[in-house]
Design a protein around this motif. Structure first.
Motif, PDB file in Angstrom:
ATOM      1  N   UNK A  92      27.738  23.060  13.480  1.00 26.04           N
ATOM      2  CA  UNK A  92      27.598  21.707  14.006  1.00 26.04           C
ATOM      3  C   UNK A  92      28.440  21.548  15.268  1.00 26.04           C
ATOM      4  N   UNK A  93      27.828  21.206  16.397  1.00 19.29           N
ATOM      5  CA  UNK A  93      28.613  20.984  17.611  1.00 19.29           C
ATOM      6  C   UNK A  93      29.406  19.699  17.499  1.00 19.29           C
ATOM      7  N   UNK A  94      30.312  19.525  18.421  1.00 15.34           N
ATOM      8  CA  UNK A  94      31.124  18.310  18.398  1.00 15.34           C
ATOM      9  C   UNK A  94      30.349  17.185  19.087  1.00 15.34           C
ATOM     10  N   UNK A  95      29.284  16.760  18.427  1.00  9.66           N
ATOM     11  CA  UNK A  95      28.462  15.688  18.984  1.00  9.66           C
ATOM     12  C   UNK A  95      29.174  14.359  18.809  1.00  9.66           C
TER      13      UNK A  95
ATOM     14  N   UNK B 220      21.594   4.726   3.535  1.00  6.18           N
ATOM     15  CA  UNK B 220      21.728   3.498   4.338  1.00  6.18           C
ATOM     16  C   UNK B 220      23.196   3.123   4.544  1.00  6.18           C
ATOM     17  N   UNK B 221      24.012   3.391   3.542  1.00  6.36           N
ATOM     18  CA  UNK B 221      25.444   3.101   3.680  1.00  6.36           C
ATOM     19  C   UNK B 221      26.086   3.974   4.752  1.00  6.36           C
ATOM     20  N   UNK B 222      25.511   5.142   5.016  1.00  2.00           N
ATOM     21  CA  UNK B 222      26.010   5.997   6.089  1.00  2.00           C
ATOM     22  C   UNK B 222      25.447   5.582   7.449  1.00  2.00           C
ATOM     23  N   UNK B 223      24.227   5.069   7.472  1.00  2.00           N
ATOM     24  CA  UNK B 223      23.623   4.654   8.738  1.00  2.00           C
ATOM     25  C   UNK B 223      24.226   3.353   9.265  1.00  2.00           C
TER      26      UNK B 223
ATOM     27  N   UNK C 255      27.603  15.269  -1.888  1.00  2.00           N
ATOM     28  CA  UNK C 255      26.729  16.273  -1.278  1.00  2.00           C
ATOM     29  C   UNK C 255      25.694  15.628  -0.362  1.00  2.00           C
ATOM     30  N   UNK C 256      25.150  14.500  -0.785  1.00  2.00           N
ATOM     31  CA  UNK C 256      24.183  13.789   0.066  1.00  2.00           C
ATOM     32  C   UNK C 256      24.852  13.396   1.377  1.00  2.00           C
ATOM     33  N   UNK C 257      26.046  12.840   1.298  1.00  2.00           N
ATOM     34  CA  UNK C 257      26.747  12.412   2.521  1.00  2.00           C
ATOM     35  C   UNK C 257      27.069  13.607   3.412  1.00  2.00           C
ATOM     36  N   UNK C 258      27.497  14.719   2.801  1.00  5.47           N
ATOM     37  CA  UNK C 258      27.857  15.898   3.594  1.00  5.47           C
ATOM     38  C   UNK C 258      26.636  16.480   4.303  1.00  5.47           C
ATOM     39  N   UNK C 259      25.513  16.567   3.613  1.00  3.38           N
ATOM     40  CA  UNK C 259      24.300  17.099   4.240  1.00  3.38           C
ATOM     41  C   UNK C 259      23.776  16.160   5.324  1.00  3.38           C
ATOM     42  N   UNK C 260      23.839  14.861   5.068  1.00  2.00           N
ATOM     43  CA  UNK C 260      23.406  13.911   6.088  1.00  2.00           C
ATOM     44  C   UNK C 260      24.293  14.019   7.320  1.00  2.00           C
ATOM     45  N   UNK C 261      25.594  14.141   7.103  1.00  2.00           N
ATOM     46  CA  UNK C 261      26.513  14.259   8.237  1.00  2.00           C
ATOM     47  C   UNK C 261      26.217  15.515   9.054  1.00  2.00           C
ATOM     48  N   UNK C 262      25.912  16.634   8.375  1.00  2.45           N
ATOM     49  CA  UNK C 262      25.571  17.850   9.108  1.00  2.45           C
ATOM     50  C   UNK C 262      24.371  17.603  10.016  1.00  2.45           C
ATOM     51  N   UNK C 263      23.351  16.953   9.491  1.00  2.01           N
ATOM     52  CA  UNK C 263      22.156  16.669  10.290  1.00  2.01           C
ATOM     53  C   UNK C 263      22.462  15.761  11.479  1.00  2.01           C
TER      54      UNK C 263
END
Length: 343
Positions: free
Chosen positions: A92-95, A237-240, A200-208
């Protein structure tokens, strides 16, 4: 000749206190000497050269992300033609992390594409999914004669470079987040799945979300199983929400909870109306575009999802200027979201 009596001699010596003291001192000295010698040898023992590292289980088995023979897809749930190899996925780049700063605009407004002309109804937003893996199709799509919304797969090679090129040409960007489908189709790496824990859901979403920047929101890649899970979609949605991102429900299943979860959390959301190309042949694209135009005239707007297939792009290249000549405004997705916000 009389023999020397050693036994009597040593008994006589042992009876003397001086001999017993000397014998004790000698034994103690010998023990200390042996102990020091052992310590010195252990300290000076040469180190053996280190051998090669033992590979981990994941390194011992090399392979690519593959999919089992797909069952009939749920509403266009098909994998892109070029699947990435898991072992060669980019770090993951430092976006830039989109966020709503105090007094600032949300990301869906900050990164919204600016239409060439003021949008007027009827409006049509065209979203092209699966952008990135098919580089030839991706670059051709960037040349479409209108502002289009592109949903890039986060695991595509050189995806950040492609996103920058698309934004430079005035197009709008979504993150096409892989989500678990019904059936055996493989959505790709870092997909959101029902069996995952909230962490795990939050971690995978963050990677994307960290693979590139400059996007207005996300939509689901596949996801007929995951989007029907109310709890999983609530976590998304809580992450978005704090990032100021919007959600486009690709609507790969009728029972999607995406819209309900977005409303509950307060995330701006839209829903796909028309699928243009269920297969790569493009036979139905012209007919679906006719339905799209009719819906836009009846409702004031309509949203279509397609893919950068050669047939689809060829038809769009011809249809877009003709539709504009008939009074249809081809707009980025956020133009329709602004219409919703204003109404």
């Amino acid at each position: 000749m009389r023999q020397f009596d050693f036994v009597s001699y040593f008994k006589a010596l042992a009876a003397k206190p001086q001999f017993r003291r000397d014998l004790l001192l000698g034994a103690v000295s010998l023990a200390l000497g042996l102990a020091l010698a052992s310590y010195w040898i252990g300290e000076k023992k040469p180190e053996l050269p280190a051998g090669p590292p033992v590979p981990s289980a994941s390194e011992q088995v090399s392979g690519s992300v593959t999919s089992e023979p797909a069952e009939p897809p749920h509403a266009n749930e098909t994998a892109p033609a070029e699947a990435p190899e898991a072992a060669h996925l980019p770090e993951a780049p430092k976006a830039e992390e989109p966020a709503v700063k105090e007094g600032g605009l949300p990301a869906w407004r900050r990164y919204a594409a600016i239409p060439e002309t003021t949008p007027r109804e009827p409006m049509v937003a065209i979203v092209l999914d699966d952008m990135g893996p098919n580089r030839k199709g991706t670059e051709r799509a960037m040349k479409l004669p209108a502002t289009v919304t592109f949903a890039f797969l986060p695991y595509a090679p050189n995806v950040a470079e492609l996103v920058r090129a698309a934004r430079d040409k005035g197009h709008e960007i979504l993150v096409h987040v892989p989500m678990e489908p019904v059936g055996s189709a493989d959505p790709g790496p870092h997909a959101l799945r029902r069996a995952q824990s909230p962490e795990e859901i939050r971690a995978n979403l963050e990677w994307n979300l960290k693979q590139f920047e400059g996007y207005v929101g996300i939509n689901n890649h596949m996801g007929s199983r995951f989007t029907a899970n109310a709890e999983g979609m609530r976590i998304v949605m809580e992450e978005l929400k704090p990032r100021g991102l919007m959600f486009l429900d690709s609507r790969t299943i009728g029972g999607s909870e995406g819209g309900n979860a977005a409303r509950a959390v307060g995330v701006p959301a839209l829903t796909r109306n028309i699928f243009l190309d269920h297969d790569e042949e493009g036979a139905e694209v012209t007919a679906e575009l006719g339905k799209l135009e009719k819906m836009a005239r009846e409702r004031g707007y309509a949203i279509a999802i397609g893919h950068p297939h050669p047939e689809t792009l060829q038809i769009l290249e011809k249809w877009i200027p003709e539709a504009e000549a008939r009074g249809i405004s081809i707009v980025p997705l956020t133009a329709i979201l602004r219409r919703h916000e204003a109404s």
